[in-house]
Scaffold this motif. Structure first.
Motif, PDB file in Angstrom:
ATOM      1  N   ASN A 132      48.356  31.662  59.997  1.00 21.69           N
ATOM      2  CA  ASN A 132      49.500  30.851  60.408  1.00 21.69           C
ATOM      3  C   ASN A 132      50.837  31.510  60.075  1.00 21.69           C
ATOM      4  O   ASN A 132      51.882  31.006  60.461  1.00 21.69           O
ATOM      5  N   MET A 133      50.815  32.613  59.346  1.00 17.56           N
ATOM      6  CA  MET A 133      52.065  33.248  58.928  1.00 17.56           C
ATOM      7  C   MET A 133      52.658  34.085  60.053  1.00 17.56           C
ATOM      8  O   MET A 133      51.956  34.571  60.942  1.00 17.56           O
ATOM      9  N   ASP A 134      53.942  34.313  59.957  1.00 16.84           N
ATOM     10  CA  ASP A 134      54.655  35.149  60.911  1.00 16.84           C
ATOM     11  C   ASP A 134      54.576  36.590  60.421  1.00 16.84           C
ATOM     12  O   ASP A 134      55.288  36.984  59.498  1.00 16.84           O
ATOM     13  N   MET A 135      53.716  37.387  61.030  1.00 13.71           N
ATOM     14  CA  MET A 135      53.476  38.746  60.566  1.00 13.71           C
ATOM     15  C   MET A 135      54.690  39.641  60.772  1.00 13.71           C
ATOM     16  O   MET A 135      54.963  40.535  59.955  1.00 13.71           O
ATOM     17  N   ASP A 136      55.434  39.444  61.845  1.00 20.23           N
ATOM     18  CA  ASP A 136      56.613  40.281  62.092  1.00 20.23           C
ATOM     19  C   ASP A 136      57.646  40.106  60.986  1.00 20.23           C
ATOM     20  O   ASP A 136      58.233  41.097  60.509  1.00 20.23           O
ATOM     21  N   ALA A 137      57.859  38.870  60.564  1.00 23.96           N
ATOM     22  CA  ALA A 137      58.830  38.620  59.492  1.00 23.96           C
ATOM     23  C   ALA A 137      58.362  39.259  58.195  1.00 23.96           C
ATOM     24  O   ALA A 137      59.170  39.816  57.440  1.00 23.96           O
ATOM     25  N   ILE A 138      57.057  39.206  57.931  1.00 20.93           N
ATOM     26  CA  ILE A 138      56.520  39.803  56.708  1.00 20.93           C
ATOM     27  C   ILE A 138      56.686  41.324  56.747  1.00 20.93           C
ATOM     28  O   ILE A 138      57.066  41.947  55.742  1.00 20.93           O
ATOM     29  N   LYS A 139      56.423  41.950  57.917  1.00 17.98           N
ATOM     30  CA  LYS A 139      56.576  43.401  58.050  1.00 17.98           C
ATOM     31  C   LYS A 139      58.019  43.820  57.829  1.00 17.98           C
ATOM     32  O   LYS A 139      58.296  44.797  57.130  1.00 17.98           O
ATOM     33  N   GLU A 140      58.948  43.073  58.428  1.00 20.05           N
ATOM     34  CA  GLU A 140      60.371  43.397  58.264  1.00 20.05           C
ATOM     35  C   GLU A 140      60.793  43.281  56.801  1.00 20.05           C
ATOM     36  O   GLU A 140      61.523  44.132  56.287  1.00 20.05           O
ATOM     37  N   LYS A 141      60.336  42.239  56.144  1.00 23.80           N
ATOM     38  CA  LYS A 141      60.692  42.047  54.736  1.00 23.80           C
ATOM     39  C   LYS A 141      60.096  43.159  53.871  1.00 23.80           C
ATOM     40  O   LYS A 141      60.762  43.687  52.966  1.00 23.80           O
ATOM     41  N   ALA A 142      58.851  43.556  54.158  1.00 24.93           N
ATOM     42  CA  ALA A 142      58.206  44.625  53.397  1.00 24.93           C
ATOM     43  C   ALA A 142      58.931  45.950  53.617  1.00 24.93           C
ATOM     44  O   ALA A 142      59.156  46.713  52.670  1.00 24.93           O
ATOM     45  N   GLN A 143      59.326  46.240  54.861  1.00 24.55           N
ATOM     46  CA  GLN A 143      60.052  47.491  55.141  1.00 24.55           C
ATOM     47  C   GLN A 143      61.409  47.499  54.457  1.00 24.55           C
ATOM     48  O   GLN A 143      61.840  48.523  53.916  1.00 24.55           O
ATOM     49  N   ALA A 144      62.100  46.362  54.469  1.00 30.04           N
ATOM     50  CA  ALA A 144      63.404  46.286  53.816  1.00 30.04           C
ATOM     51  C   ALA A 144      63.255  46.499  52.318  1.00 30.04           C
ATOM     52  O   ALA A 144      64.046  47.234  51.697  1.00 30.04           O
ATOM     53  N   THR A 145      62.233  45.901  51.731  1.00 24.60           N
ATOM     54  CA  THR A 145      61.990  46.073  50.296  1.00 24.60           C
ATOM     55  C   THR A 145      61.646  47.529  49.991  1.00 24.60           C
ATOM     56  O   THR A 145      62.129  48.100  49.004  1.00 24.60           O
ATOM     57  N   PHE A 146      60.834  48.142  50.834  1.00 21.41           N
ATOM     58  CA  PHE A 146      60.448  49.539  50.630  1.00 21.41           C
ATOM     59  C   PHE A 146      61.658  50.465  50.711  1.00 21.41           C
ATOM     60  O   PHE A 146      61.809  51.371  49.879  1.00 21.41           O
ATOM     61  N   THR A 147      62.524  50.234  51.672  1.00 24.24           N
ATOM     62  CA  THR A 147      63.722  51.088  51.787  1.00 24.24           C
ATOM     63  C   THR A 147      64.651  50.890  50.595  1.00 24.24           C
ATOM     64  O   THR A 147      65.255  51.855  50.120  1.00 24.24           O
ATOM     65  N   GLU A 148      64.761  49.680  50.108  1.00 22.78           N
ATOM     66  CA  GLU A 148      65.597  49.429  48.927  1.00 22.78           C
ATOM     67  C   GLU A 148      65.045  50.165  47.712  1.00 22.78           C
ATOM     68  O   GLU A 148      65.801  50.789  46.945  1.00 22.78           O
ATOM     69  N   ILE A 149      63.735  50.132  47.531  1.00 23.46           N
ATOM     70  CA  ILE A 149      63.107  50.811  46.393  1.00 23.46           C
ATOM     71  C   ILE A 149      63.298  52.331  46.537  1.00 23.46           C
ATOM     72  O   ILE A 149      63.594  53.030  45.566  1.00 23.46           O
TER      73      ILE A 149
END
Length: 160
Positions: A132-149
């Motif tokens: 039921n989760m929105d996978m696109d939103a999760i991918k975007e959030k994970a990529q943003a977190t990865f770039t910040e790290i």
């Protein structure tokens, strides 16, 4: 006009109690014994009164039992959702005296709720929630977190 004057004067005279009316006292015609008024003998009337008292006591006991069952349900729900306790419910349960439990229908409902909660807490329940989760939103959030790290690591590390 004469009729109007007569009715007004006769009403006033009746109110004064001067005996202007031709009404008889109704209280004198009714019997003072309630058994005779009900058309029963004295023994029948006493038996009837006993039955009425017993039925009332049974209804009151059943009502108190139902109130205690409802209070038990409220106590159960308060425990489940960690809400503050109510002394009114505890008093109603104590007043019922007997071992008060949830009615069968409510027990079934509580059991179904517990099964549903256990299913949600299990791995399969979590997997169903993933669908039921929105996978696109999760991918975007994970990529943003990865770039910040990555940027933070580049600033701290001179080799990168």
């Amino acid at each position: 006009m004469a009729f109007l004057m007569k009715s007004m004067l006769s009403n006033q005279v009746k109110n004064l109690g001067l005996g202007g009316g031709g009404e008889e006292n109704k209280e004198e015609s009714t019997p003072s014994d309630p058994a005779a008024a009900a058309g029963m003998t004295r023994e029948e009337y006493e038996e009837y009164q006993k039955q009425m008292v017993e039925e009332k006591m049974e209804r009151d006991a059943a009502f108190a039992q139902k109130k205690a069952e409802r209070a038990c349900l409220r106590v159960h729900l308060r425990e489940k959702y960690r809400l503050p306790k109510s002394e009114l419910d505890e008093n109603q349960i104590q007043m019922a005296g007997d071992d008060v439990g949830l009615p069968e229908d409510l027990q079934k409902m509580v059991a179904e709720d517990q099964i549903e909660e256990e299913d949600k807490d299990s791995i399969l329940g979590q997997l169903q929630n993933i669908q039921n989760m929105d996978m696109d939103a999760i991918k975007e959030k994970a990529q943003a977190t990865f770039t910040e790290i990555k940027q933070a690591a580049e600033q701290k590390c001179s080799v990168m």
